[in-house]
Enzyme design. Structure first.
Site, PDB file in Angstrom:
ATOM      1  N   TYR A 165       5.338   3.627   0.110  1.00  0.00           N
ATOM      2  CA  TYR A 165       4.701   3.157  -1.127  1.00  0.00           C
ATOM      3  C   TYR A 165       3.605   2.149  -0.788  1.00  0.00           C
ATOM      4  O   TYR A 165       2.464   2.268  -1.236  1.00  0.00           O
ATOM      5  CB  TYR A 165       5.742   2.515  -2.055  1.00  0.00           C
ATOM      6  CG  TYR A 165       5.155   1.991  -3.355  1.00  0.00           C
ATOM      7  CD1 TYR A 165       5.215   2.745  -4.514  1.00  0.00           C
ATOM      8  CD2 TYR A 165       4.527   0.747  -3.408  1.00  0.00           C
ATOM      9  CE1 TYR A 165       4.652   2.274  -5.704  1.00  0.00           C
ATOM     10  CE2 TYR A 165       3.961   0.275  -4.577  1.00  0.00           C
ATOM     11  CZ  TYR A 165       4.030   1.034  -5.721  1.00  0.00           C
ATOM     12  OH  TYR A 165       3.468   0.576  -6.888  1.00  0.00           O
ATOM     13  N   ASP A 189       7.215  -7.965  -5.354  1.00  0.00           N
ATOM     14  CA  ASP A 189       8.166  -7.732  -4.260  1.00  0.00           C
ATOM     15  C   ASP A 189       7.604  -8.179  -2.916  1.00  0.00           C
ATOM     16  O   ASP A 189       8.341  -8.273  -1.942  1.00  0.00           O
ATOM     17  CB  ASP A 189       8.563  -6.251  -4.216  1.00  0.00           C
ATOM     18  CG  ASP A 189       7.361  -5.333  -4.111  1.00  0.00           C
ATOM     19  OD1 ASP A 189       6.664  -5.369  -3.081  1.00  0.00           O
ATOM     20  OD2 ASP A 189       7.091  -4.572  -5.065  1.00  0.00           O
ATOM     21  N   GLU A 208       0.944 -12.650 -10.175  1.00  0.00           N
ATOM     22  CA  GLU A 208       2.221 -12.089 -10.632  1.00  0.00           C
ATOM     23  C   GLU A 208       2.644 -12.866 -11.874  1.00  0.00           C
ATOM     24  O   GLU A 208       2.755 -14.084 -11.843  1.00  0.00           O
ATOM     25  CB  GLU A 208       3.238 -12.203  -9.497  1.00  0.00           C
ATOM     26  CG  GLU A 208       4.671 -11.879  -9.866  1.00  0.00           C
ATOM     27  CD  GLU A 208       4.890 -10.427 -10.274  1.00  0.00           C
ATOM     28  OE1 GLU A 208       4.509  -9.524  -9.530  1.00  0.00           O
ATOM     29  OE2 GLU A 208       5.458 -10.207 -11.371  1.00  0.00           O
ATOM     30  N   CYS A 246      -2.415 -11.931 -15.550  1.00  0.00           N
ATOM     31  CA  CYS A 246      -3.650 -11.557 -14.856  1.00  0.00           C
ATOM     32  C   CYS A 246      -4.823 -11.329 -15.801  1.00  0.00           C
ATOM     33  O   CYS A 246      -5.980 -11.378 -15.368  1.00  0.00           O
ATOM     34  CB  CYS A 246      -3.429 -10.344 -13.966  1.00  0.00           C
ATOM     35  SG  CYS A 246      -3.124  -8.820 -14.862  1.00  0.00           S
ATOM     36  N   ASP A 266      -0.725  -3.078  -8.832  1.00  0.00           N
ATOM     37  CA  ASP A 266       0.677  -2.721  -8.620  1.00  0.00           C
ATOM     38  C   ASP A 266       1.494  -3.122  -9.855  1.00  0.00           C
ATOM     39  O   ASP A 266       2.690  -3.363  -9.768  1.00  0.00           O
ATOM     40  CB  ASP A 266       1.183  -3.456  -7.368  1.00  0.00           C
ATOM     41  CG  ASP A 266       2.539  -2.958  -6.925  1.00  0.00           C
ATOM     42  OD1 ASP A 266       2.832  -1.762  -7.121  1.00  0.00           O
ATOM     43  OD2 ASP A 266       3.323  -3.763  -6.374  1.00  0.00           O
ATOM     44  N   GLU A 343      11.220  11.869  -6.316  1.00  0.00           N
ATOM     45  CA  GLU A 343      10.259  12.776  -6.949  1.00  0.00           C
ATOM     46  C   GLU A 343       8.902  12.544  -6.288  1.00  0.00           C
ATOM     47  O   GLU A 343       8.632  11.459  -5.784  1.00  0.00           O
ATOM     48  CB  GLU A 343      10.178  12.580  -8.464  1.00  0.00           C
ATOM     49  CG  GLU A 343       9.858  11.196  -8.946  1.00  0.00           C
ATOM     50  CD  GLU A 343      10.121  11.030 -10.464  1.00  0.00           C
ATOM     51  OE1 GLU A 343      10.020  11.999 -11.215  1.00  0.00           O
ATOM     52  OE2 GLU A 343      10.430   9.898 -10.861  1.00  0.00           O
TER      53      GLU A 343
END
Lengths: 353, 353
Positions: A165, A189, A208, A246, A266, A343
């Site tokens: 990812y 993360d 974030e 943001c 993200d 998926e």
């Protein structure tokens, strides 16, 4: 933890080698087990009987008029299910006990459907972190094969196994971030930040919204294979983490004429809803996209995730939005296999025409 | 195709905001739907009622004594399930209709459990090929996101999306096959062969037991994204496909002292059974492994797949077998994400010490 195991056994009378024997075999097993039988009137929709037994066991036997036989067996997780071996044996000719049992009411939920709505069982055995912020429910769950998994509002977000990812949303190793100005929207993360600081960029600004900083707090404790020690400090030699919304920040950057070589969004997947004119998630996506493109250096690149490859309508809508921005852009799409997603998942690269 | 949709709805009375309302709300919906109720005696194991309605609808409501409430709703696939929206509404406070329905008795099976026994629903919509050879049942199924999928004896073998499998079992792009002698055991889907011939090896010998050649026949028609046109001919400039049992062939090669730079075993995964002394699959694995190492050039490499990363006991046993060969070997292991497998999967590289 008194979870219930729910076994399903299905076969077709038309394909059963000896169907009469199979059904009467099942009945005699249920009677042997001293189950109390109730036969229900289905008003012409086949045979339906329910059986209640000791230890709370419960069985439904249904023979549909078109020949499908469905059997449901429910028992408590720790109940002896020797009866199931008998069921398997007597019907061995026509079907096998194929589907794993559904575990219902367990303390730790193992079922997390995919974005395209399929039933998926994960090997999750523990909740290692759970908090509620003003914005979302934050969970970190443990899986033997994927490591710890960050789940936001019930959506699998990222697992420690999911370096693909991070790679995909930073350009699959084909970009050079050395000396560059980078803006990360979201990314709580820490995976993207931890990867990019290794490449000695000029400055990475990560924004974030999570407040109180619960995503970051959970990840810096339990997702260290993803973020390393990068979240231990909100500021470093070549990065800063801003805990704020943001949107006003992007508007300020636009006003100041500030630009970035890379903008990495993200924040969220492409919305599943296919009413982009009404849905507020689509509105948010368009707003962020438009502001992001405005702070992108003319030779810069904008990276973002798509959603399940099977949500073709939503993905097409997203691509349409890309054609409606205040300045014309081109895009490339690459389908990636993110280990814990189960998926196929496209990622987008957007640049000025 | 009269498949049955089976919805499961579970919640806990202890966590429900208004649990009494939730249960009585459910009951009043079932009564409104003119369902015929039967209350069962569970001998002290909570409340259990079944409801039969029009169009063959069937509901089970169970309130377990420890507070777990399970609801099962079954209806025919094309039945109007407006009732479910009511159920969802009246219980909205305490849970959401989270799990996708099980589709039971459908013509095309969408459920293919992982090697480690988890319930997985695929987006399979069509059977494109099905044959039975003397050795196995061969199916090719269509998936929107993975393309066509080869299924041997009920095990997902390879999908058109699974180039990462071919890459992993050929050394992840780190090997140079130019001018090399290569032996492929199995590999009937043609993926490995198609990839390696591009690298101009001296000669690839592929040995596939499938007789009649049903795997090859199916793959050359329906897995062309995997095999290209390589299976159209059993012989080419730098390859030959032998349709025979590999064991006598390997024994002949050993006798002749013939060696290969690469031996790629694509025959079978590491057996799930953990009784290696009794199980014939383990015996077969050891035999092939020992013969393969004997035909391996001293500087050669042997590649093979493992199995689900979660089957740690089976994988440990496999690694033990590697220590018991007639000549000492070393091995490396790499865990790979094969798109259609939906579980992490290690591959092995074995070489002489």
């Amino acid at each position: 933890d008194m979870a219930v195991r729910h076994y399903t056994l299905d076969f077709n009378l038309s394909t059963a080698v000896d169907s009469a024997t199979a059904v009467s075999g099942l009945l005699s097993i249920f009677h042997e087990q001293e189950l109390t039988e109730t036969i229900h009137d289905t008003d012409g929709h086949g045979y339906l009987a329910t059986f209640v037994g000791k230890n709370g066991r419960f069985v439904v036997l249904r023979v549909h008029s078109h020949g499908l036989v469905t059997v449901d067996l429910q028992c408590y997780e720790e109940d002896d299910i020797a009866q199931l071996d008998n069921v398997r044996e007597c019907t061995a000719l026509s079907f096998s006990l194929k589907l794993p049992a559904l575990l219902r009411g367990a303390k730790v939920d193992r079922y997390w459907p995919t974005a395209d709505g399929r039933l998926i069982e994960y090997d999750i055995d523990k909740v290692v972190y759970e908090e509620n912020s003003d914005y979302q429910n934050i969970k970190i769950l443990h899986s033997q094969q994927y490591g710890n998994i960050l789940v936001l509002d019930g959506d699998i977000n990222l697992a420690e196994s999911d370096f693909p990812y991070t790679q995909a949303i930073t350009g699959n190793g084909k970009e050079n971030y050395a000396g560059k100005e980078v803006l990360i929207l979201g990314g709580g993360d820490g995976g993207i930040l931890a990867e990019l600081v290794k490449q000695k960029p000029k400055m990475i600004t990560m924004v974030e919204i999570s407040f109180p900083e619960l995503v970051i707090d959970g990840c810096k404790k339990y997702m260290r294979k993803t973020c390393g020690d990068i979240l231990d400090n909100l500021k470093g030699d070549c990065y800063q983490i801003l805990i704020q919304d943001c949107v006003p920040l992007l508007k300020k950057y636009v006003q100041e004429g500030r630009t970035f070589d890379y903008v990495i969004n993200d924040l969220t997947a492409v919305p599943i809803s296919t009413s982009p004119e009404e849905d507020s998630t689509w509105e948010f996506l368009r707003l962020i996209l438009d502001l992001s493109i405005q702070v992108l250096h003319p030779s810069g690149k904008y990276f973002t995730q798509g959603n399940s490859a099977n949500l073709t309508e939503a993905l097409n809508l997203f691509e349409e939005q890309l054609g409606k921005l205040s300045c014309p852009v081109d895009f490339r799409k690459e389908v990636v296999c993110v280990p814990s997603y189960l998926e196929q998942y496209p990622f987008y690269q957007v640049l000025y025409l």
